[in-house]
Motif scaffolding. Structure first.
Motif, PDB file in Angstrom:
ATOM      1  N   VAL A 338       0.830  -1.207   0.000  1.00 39.11           N
ATOM      2  CA  VAL A 338       0.000   0.000   0.000  1.00 39.11           C
ATOM      3  C   VAL A 338       0.862   1.252   0.000  1.00 39.11           C
ATOM      4  O   VAL A 338       0.617   2.206  -0.763  1.00 39.11           O
ATOM      5  N   ALA A 339       1.909   1.285   0.841  1.00 37.35           N
ATOM      6  CA  ALA A 339       2.751   2.476   0.955  1.00 37.35           C
ATOM      7  C   ALA A 339       3.524   2.750  -0.328  1.00 37.35           C
ATOM      8  O   ALA A 339       3.786   3.913  -0.667  1.00 37.35           O
ATOM      9  N   ILE A 340       3.881   1.704  -1.065  1.00 35.07           N
ATOM     10  CA  ILE A 340       4.638   1.886  -2.307  1.00 35.07           C
ATOM     11  C   ILE A 340       3.722   2.241  -3.480  1.00 35.07           C
ATOM     12  O   ILE A 340       4.009   3.133  -4.273  1.00 35.07           O
ATOM     13  N   ARG A 362       6.609  10.627  -1.862  1.00 35.00           N
ATOM     14  CA  ARG A 362       7.939  10.192  -2.297  1.00 35.00           C
ATOM     15  C   ARG A 362       8.701   9.545  -1.131  1.00 35.00           C
ATOM     16  O   ARG A 362       9.363   8.516  -1.290  1.00 35.00           O
ATOM     17  N   TYR A 363       8.588  10.143   0.047  1.00 39.92           N
ATOM     18  CA  TYR A 363       9.224   9.573   1.238  1.00 39.92           C
ATOM     19  C   TYR A 363       8.739   8.142   1.487  1.00 39.92           C
ATOM     20  O   TYR A 363       9.543   7.227   1.702  1.00 39.92           O
ATOM     21  N   LEU A 364       7.421   7.929   1.452  1.00 39.51           N
ATOM     22  CA  LEU A 364       6.873   6.595   1.732  1.00 39.51           C
ATOM     23  C   LEU A 364       7.335   5.564   0.713  1.00 39.51           C
ATOM     24  O   LEU A 364       7.624   4.416   1.065  1.00 39.51           O
ATOM     25  N   ARG A 365       7.420   5.954  -0.557  1.00 45.98           N
ATOM     26  CA  ARG A 365       7.827   4.988  -1.581  1.00 45.98           C
ATOM     27  C   ARG A 365       9.252   4.484  -1.345  1.00 45.98           C
ATOM     28  O   ARG A 365       9.549   3.309  -1.586  1.00 45.98           O
ATOM     29  N   TYR A 366      10.124   5.357  -0.912  1.00 49.87           N
ATOM     30  CA  TYR A 366      11.497   4.932  -0.612  1.00 49.87           C
ATOM     31  C   TYR A 366      11.544   4.059   0.644  1.00 49.87           C
ATOM     32  O   TYR A 366      12.090   2.958   0.640  1.00 49.87           O
ATOM     33  N   VAL A 367      11.013   4.578   1.742  1.00 51.44           N
ATOM     34  CA  VAL A 367      11.194   3.941   3.045  1.00 51.44           C
ATOM     35  C   VAL A 367      10.436   2.620   3.144  1.00 51.44           C
ATOM     36  O   VAL A 367      10.877   1.694   3.836  1.00 51.44           O
TER      37      VAL A 367
END
Length: 460
Positions: A338-340, A362-367
């Protein structure tokens, strides 16, 4: 022992114990995270991006100041679980009372430090001038209520060591509902209560935390039969205090290292301005929820490992690790997807500001790429802590954060093609490498030599 919810983890189905213990822990951790998340939602949606940034920027400072005490609560769980497994009732009662006295004193000291030095602490992490006053207001009020937070966490740690994760959940649920009710009242004002803005969000939180502490202590005193009023118990036992610090100090230093690395990372993020701070702050709140299943499973693993090692049953530990890893990662994979794939639907809970939505997504996709390694690391760390080997987890954390994450964040964020995205990438890489460190140490088996309390012989 009067508390029928106390659970003996030294016999019976390990996966059943893990699920039964971790589920209330998960709900409790979700409610705990909801405290600050509700503050952020009210502030971000109705007071704007700068107000959201002012609430977010203070959290690394809060975590840094309370990190050492978190080690003491962790030591309390370890000692309680091992004394309980070893059936040493007198030492169990002494540990409970001593921990509560110690944490009350530490709460008072750290509250004073946080309130008096909040401005220089915020300036030290490059807090932008436009949000400094609001951040000082939030931080000052929040820090003044630390004793309630510490006492609730101490009571919860005691009950977890005894295998009871349901009772703290009930009290935390009451407090969370109260926080949700009080937030708009204190933020926007009602009748004779003036509008306090971000300060109102902090006040609602500390009132709710105080009530949860009172309820938890009342339960320990009346229902558990483990908290006694006796003049001889109302002073610190220095030998027990030293033992608590010997176990808790490395765990506390580990928490400090985590918190200080967050302070350094935040100072890098803060240099990119209030919009990035707001996006990072909102994304970090969502991170809390992503980590909750694996954190809860890691704490469940610690409780099971502590009791079984205390009871002299190390053969049950490997099965605990296997099931902990399976359960933690199977839940986390859903959150990761979901986060990605759809991070924006999560971010809109906090703000409608387009720039903040873009940066937070963008932060969530990386982390989120590191969520599963994080879940496995929590499980393995739970085993090592359950054995009482908190020095090892301190060094493992030192390596993943200060040798990998922080230097990478500084370097990658300086590259023009990455900018602040370099920080997000460094955070993900640091977690993945930290998992590898934990796995290698677990396989070495050296943590088995660190058990604090154990039965002398079977049937003793």
């Amino acid at each position: 022992m009067q508390n029928e919810k106390v659970t003996d983890f030294t016999q019976g189905s390990i996966p059943r114990h893990l699920v039964a213990f971790a589920l209330p822990m998960l709900l409790g951790n979700l409610l705990q995270a909801l405290y600050n998340t509700v503050d952020s939602i009210w502030v971000g949606r109705f007071l704007g991006a700068n107000a959201l940034a002012s609430v977010s920027v203070g959290f690394p400072v809060i975590f840094a100041l309370i990190a050492m005490v978190n080690g003491i609560t962790m030591a309390t769980t370890i000692l309680v679980s091992q004394y309980f497994g070893a059936q040493q009732h007198k030492e169990l009662v002494k540990t409970i009372t001593n921990s509560l006295i110690l944490l009350t004193a530490l709460g008072l000291v750290i509250s004073v430090i946080g309130v008096v030095f909040r401005r220089p602490l915020l300036l030290m992490i490059n807090t932008p001038e436009e949000i400094l006053d609001m951040a000082m207001t939030y931080l000052g009020i929040f820090m003044s209520g630390l004793v309630g937070m510490f006492l609730y966490n101490a009571a919860s740690a005691i009950l977890r060591g005894l295998g009871d994760s349901r009772t703290p959940l009930r009290f935390l649920a009451y407090a969370t509902v109260l926080n949700i009710i009080l937030d708009p009242i204190f933020i926007f004002g009602l009748g004779p209560i003036p509008a306090m803005g971000v300060g109102g969000a902090a006040l609602a939180t500390i009132i709710a935390q105080g009530i949860s502490a009172v309820l938890a202590l009342r339960y320990l005193y009346i229902q558990s039969g483990l908290l006694h009023y006796h003049p001889g118990l109302l002073r610190l036992d220095w030998n027990l205090t030293l033992l608590t610090f010997r176990i808790g100090l490395p765990a506390g230093i580990q928490q400090v290292l985590v918190s200080l690395s967050a302070v350094v990372v935040n100072s890098i993020v803060n240099s990119f301005g209030a919009t990035v701070i707001a996006g990072f702050g909102a994304g970090s709140r969502l991170d809390q929820f992503a980590f909750m299943p694996s954190m809860s499973m890691g704490m469940a693993v610690s409780a099971l490992v502590g009791q079984n090692l205390g009871a002299g049953k190390p053969e049950r530990v490997s099965e605990t690790v296997k099931w902990g890893a399976i359960l933690a990662s199977s839940i986390t994979v859903i959150v990761s997807i979901v986060a990605i794939v759809r991070p924006r639907i999560l971010m809109v809970l906090f703000t409608q500001d387009e720039a903040v939505l873009v940066e937070g997504s963008r932060y969530l996709r990386y982390v989120a790429l590191s969520y599963i390694p994080m879940a496995l690391m929590f499980t393995i760390g739970g085993v090592i802590r359950g054995a009482g080997d908190t020095v090892a987890t301190m060094y493992l954390t030192l390596g993943s954060l200060w040798i990998v994450r922080v230097p990478l964040a500084r370097y990658l964020s300086s590259l023009p093609q990455l900018g602040v995205a370099g920080v997000w990438l460094a955070m993900a890489l640091g977690t993945c490498i930290g998992f590898v460190f934990h796995l290698l140490y677990y396989r070495s088996g050296r943590w088995k030599e660190k058990v604090v309390v154990q039965k002398a012989a079977e049937g003793s």
